[in-house]
Design a protein around this motif. Structure first.
Motif, PDB file in Angstrom:
ATOM      1  N   GLY A 244      -8.206  -6.813  24.523  1.00  0.00           N
ATOM      2  CA  GLY A 244      -7.604  -6.469  25.651  1.00  0.00           C
ATOM      3  C   GLY A 244      -8.413  -4.941  26.228  1.00  0.00           C
ATOM      4  O   GLY A 244      -8.397  -5.012  27.367  1.00  0.00           O
ATOM      5  N   GLY A 245      -8.683  -4.176  25.256  1.00  0.00           N
ATOM      6  CA  GLY A 245      -9.328  -2.997  25.722  1.00  0.00           C
ATOM      7  C   GLY A 245     -11.028  -3.479  25.486  1.00  0.00           C
ATOM      8  O   GLY A 245     -11.667  -3.096  26.513  1.00  0.00           O
ATOM      9  N   VAL A 246     -11.587  -3.600  24.192  1.00  0.00           N
ATOM     10  CA  VAL A 246     -13.021  -3.585  24.182  1.00  0.00           C
ATOM     11  C   VAL A 246     -13.037  -4.861  23.156  1.00  0.00           C
ATOM     12  O   VAL A 246     -12.151  -5.403  22.410  1.00  0.00           O
ATOM     13  N   TYR A 247     -14.218  -5.618  23.791  1.00  0.00           N
ATOM     14  CA  TYR A 247     -14.858  -6.769  22.932  1.00  0.00           C
ATOM     15  C   TYR A 247     -16.059  -6.490  22.603  1.00  0.00           C
ATOM     16  O   TYR A 247     -16.972  -6.232  23.309  1.00  0.00           O
ATOM     17  N   CYS A 248     -16.449  -6.386  21.024  1.00  0.00           N
ATOM     18  CA  CYS A 248     -17.620  -6.375  20.705  1.00  0.00           C
ATOM     19  C   CYS A 248     -18.410  -7.353  19.943  1.00  0.00           C
ATOM     20  O   CYS A 248     -17.844  -7.580  19.211  1.00  0.00           O
ATOM     21  N   ILE A 263      -8.065   4.392  22.979  1.00  0.00           N
ATOM     22  CA  ILE A 263      -7.942   2.911  23.506  1.00  0.00           C
ATOM     23  C   ILE A 263      -6.318   2.384  23.584  1.00  0.00           C
ATOM     24  O   ILE A 263      -5.846   2.469  22.366  1.00  0.00           O
ATOM     25  N   THR A 264      -5.688   2.648  24.605  1.00  0.00           N
ATOM     26  CA  THR A 264      -4.274   2.528  24.655  1.00  0.00           C
ATOM     27  C   THR A 264      -3.806   1.688  25.475  1.00  0.00           C
ATOM     28  O   THR A 264      -4.226   1.283  26.711  1.00  0.00           O
ATOM     29  N   ASP A 265      -2.504   1.092  25.140  1.00  0.00           N
ATOM     30  CA  ASP A 265      -1.840   0.047  26.362  1.00  0.00           C
ATOM     31  C   ASP A 265      -2.771  -0.903  26.717  1.00  0.00           C
ATOM     32  O   ASP A 265      -2.259  -1.305  27.881  1.00  0.00           O
ATOM     33  N   ASN A 266      -3.573  -1.626  26.093  1.00  0.00           N
ATOM     34  CA  ASN A 266      -4.048  -2.666  26.401  1.00  0.00           C
ATOM     35  C   ASN A 266      -3.322  -3.792  25.926  1.00  0.00           C
ATOM     36  O   ASN A 266      -2.564  -3.843  25.101  1.00  0.00           O
ATOM     37  N   THR A 267      -3.729  -5.014  26.559  1.00  0.00           N
ATOM     38  CA  THR A 267      -3.094  -6.148  26.177  1.00  0.00           C
ATOM     39  C   THR A 267      -3.909  -7.633  26.141  1.00  0.00           C
ATOM     40  O   THR A 267      -4.898  -7.646  27.072  1.00  0.00           O
ATOM     41  N   ALA A 268      -3.855  -8.424  25.101  1.00  0.00           N
ATOM     42  CA  ALA A 268      -4.704  -9.543  24.867  1.00  0.00           C
ATOM     43  C   ALA A 268      -3.780 -10.771  24.678  1.00  0.00           C
ATOM     44  O   ALA A 268      -2.917 -10.461  23.964  1.00  0.00           O
ATOM     45  N   ARG A 269      -4.029 -11.774  25.439  1.00  0.00           N
ATOM     46  CA  ARG A 269      -3.336 -12.930  25.392  1.00  0.00           C
ATOM     47  C   ARG A 269      -3.679 -13.785  24.006  1.00  0.00           C
ATOM     48  O   ARG A 269      -2.627 -14.451  23.708  1.00  0.00           O
ATOM     49  N   THR A 270      -4.757 -13.608  23.486  1.00  0.00           N
ATOM     50  CA  THR A 270      -5.040 -14.132  22.188  1.00  0.00           C
ATOM     51  C   THR A 270      -5.120 -12.702  20.929  1.00  0.00           C
ATOM     52  O   THR A 270      -4.126 -12.392  20.659  1.00  0.00           O
ATOM     53  N   VAL A 275      -8.691  -3.772  20.483  1.00  0.00           N
ATOM     54  CA  VAL A 275     -10.168  -3.974  20.362  1.00  0.00           C
ATOM     55  C   VAL A 275     -10.400  -5.448  19.393  1.00  0.00           C
ATOM     56  O   VAL A 275      -9.726  -5.758  18.457  1.00  0.00           O
ATOM     57  N   TYR A 276     -11.466  -6.097  19.815  1.00  0.00           N
ATOM     58  CA  TYR A 276     -11.786  -7.402  19.049  1.00  0.00           C
ATOM     59  C   TYR A 276     -13.255  -7.034  18.721  1.00  0.00           C
ATOM     60  O   TYR A 276     -14.081  -6.921  19.618  1.00  0.00           O
TER      61      TYR A 276
END
Length: 450
Positions: A244-248, A263-270, A275-276
């Protein structure tokens, strides 16, 4: 060249080429009073400036508004040659590119002689059908104190190394400092920023990355090889995929680092609400209040066979996963998992952390406290892959486990835990282990100091 107030349209006021001359073009009374309206369209493409000839000396565009351009690359401005160029105090808005760089396109130059500065500009409401809704830049440049907002990168279209980047798509040693990247959208990776793996990556420092959205990974920022993100706030972003925030991500022997970020208050549907992490290192970060539908509310660590991710000196707190591991989910043995606080997270199981590895793994100097899972599930689970040949040994040393569940630390059939010199609520067999209330107190980064 000083331009008086007005709205400039038509021939002679657009598609301007410098023919190798080092010029300064600026308004008299600021960008709000001096507008170049390109009046471009798919049937009649026009942009404001085309810089394709090498100039001796500094070229400057200053305090102009550039709008309504349309071109294949660089709807507002196209830079296609190494040069000394400064774009300062400009507003670049409502431009469109049928390929890359809705507002601004800077082509690769391979030259250390390039001295490209984009300073104190507003880049907004631009669109690219390929990558870089606001900016597409793959030449050594500095982007400093710019606001990049409400730009869109739509879809794949003949643009090399497609990575999305609703606000900006950068590579090849581009540096972004003290910028605001907000409310951009990408149909690919990186709602706010996408750092491509061409050349030597990019460097992002001191930026606010908020309210961006990606249809794939990295709602705030998507990183490829050898990139650096320092001292940024990455907040309130959404990825319809992972991170949701960061994809590395990265390639063989690449070295990507996220350092001292909030890195706060982010959302990922998966997976990976905050962070991913496929490869790379996250260190000194606060990862808090993030959410995902699947595993790893705070962080999801995937890894590759040639490299494993690392998490050090981080606070992973108050994250939520509808699936396993509200705090950290690790599919591999982290190369380092040291000096982390994992606190107040919730998941359907393993509220704090879930480690699933086919190789031996060490967890050192970490505190797991106040995490919870549904049905009183264990707060931290160390599991191996379902393969008796690849059973994993977990060495847990000098850690505290004091969570809101009956079971603090569990092992599976294919994951074996050796804990020593730990404080584990309810007790755990091992040399030097105790089960005494930790007597936490307040310190520089929060409550969980001894």
């Amino acid at each position: 060249v000083e331009i008086e107030d007005g709205v400039y349209t038509g021939e002679g006021n657009r598609d301007i080429m410098f023919d190798g001359k080092a010029l300064t073009v600026k308004s008299v009374n600021g960008p709000e009073n001096c507008v170049i309206d390109c009046q471009g369209s798919p049937s009649s493409p026009h942009r404001a400036f085309i810089i394709e000839d090498e100039a001796i000396g500094l070229t400057t565009l200053q305090d102009l508004t550039i709008r309504n351009g349309y071109a294949n690359n660089g709807g507002g401005i196209f830079v296609g040659v190494w040069t000394d160029l400064t774009i300062r105090g400009c507003v670049i808005e409502y431009n469109e590119a049928s390929i890359c760089g809705g507002g601004l396109y800077i082509d690769r130059t391979f030259s250390a002689r390039s001295n490209l500065h984009i300073e104190s500009c507003i880049i907004r409401n631009n669109t690219a059908e390929g990558s870089g809704g606001g900016i597409f830049c793959e030449s050594r440049s500095l982007i400093h104190r710019c606001t990049i907002s409400h730009n869109v990168s739509n879809r794949d279209n003949n643009c090399r190394y497609i990575r999305g980047g609703g606000g900006a798509c950068i590579s090849n040693a581009v540096t972004m400092t003290e910028c605001v990247i907000e409310n951009n959208q990408s149909n690919k990776m990186g709602g706010g920023i996408s750092v491509k793996d061409y050349g030597s990556g990019g460097y992002v420092s001191g930026c606010l990355i908020q309210g961006n959205e990606s249809n794939h990974g990295g709602g705030g920022i998507a990183l490829d090889s050898d990139s650096r993100v320092y001292d940024c706030t990455i907040s309130g972003n959404l990825a319809h995929g992972s991170g949701g925030g960061v994809y590395c991500d990265g390639v063989y022997l690449s070295d990507t680092m996220v350092h001292d970020c909030i890195i706060t208050d982010n959302t990922a549907r998966t997976k990976g609400g905050g962070v991913y992490l496929v490869i790379g290192t996250v260190t000194g970060c606060t990862i808090a209040g993030n959410f995902c539908r699947e595993e790893g509310g705070g962080l999801y660590m995937e890894g590759e066979f040639w490299s494993t991710p690392a998490l050090t000196d981080c606070q992973v707190v108050d994250n939520l996963a509808e699936g396993t591991a509200g705090g950290v989910y690790s599919e591999v043995c982290p190369s380092e998992f040291i000096n982390n606080l994992v606190s107040g997270n919730h998941g359907s199981s393993a509220g704090g952390a879930y480690f699933s590895s086919s190789s031996d793994c060490s967890i050192l100097n970490c505190t797991f406290v106040g995490n919870s899972g549904d049905n009183n599930s264990a707060s931290v689970t160390c599991s191996g892959k379902i393969d008796p040949v690849a059973a994993a040994d977990y060495q847990v040393t000098n850690c505290i486990f004091w969570n809101d569940t009956t079971e603090q630390l569990t092992q599976s059939l294919f994951g074996f835990v050796n804990a020593d010199h730990c404080n584990i609520k309810g007790g755990f067999e091992g040399e030097g282990n105790i089960a005494e209330y930790p007597m936490f107190c307040l310190g520089p980064r929060g409550y969980h100091y001894l």
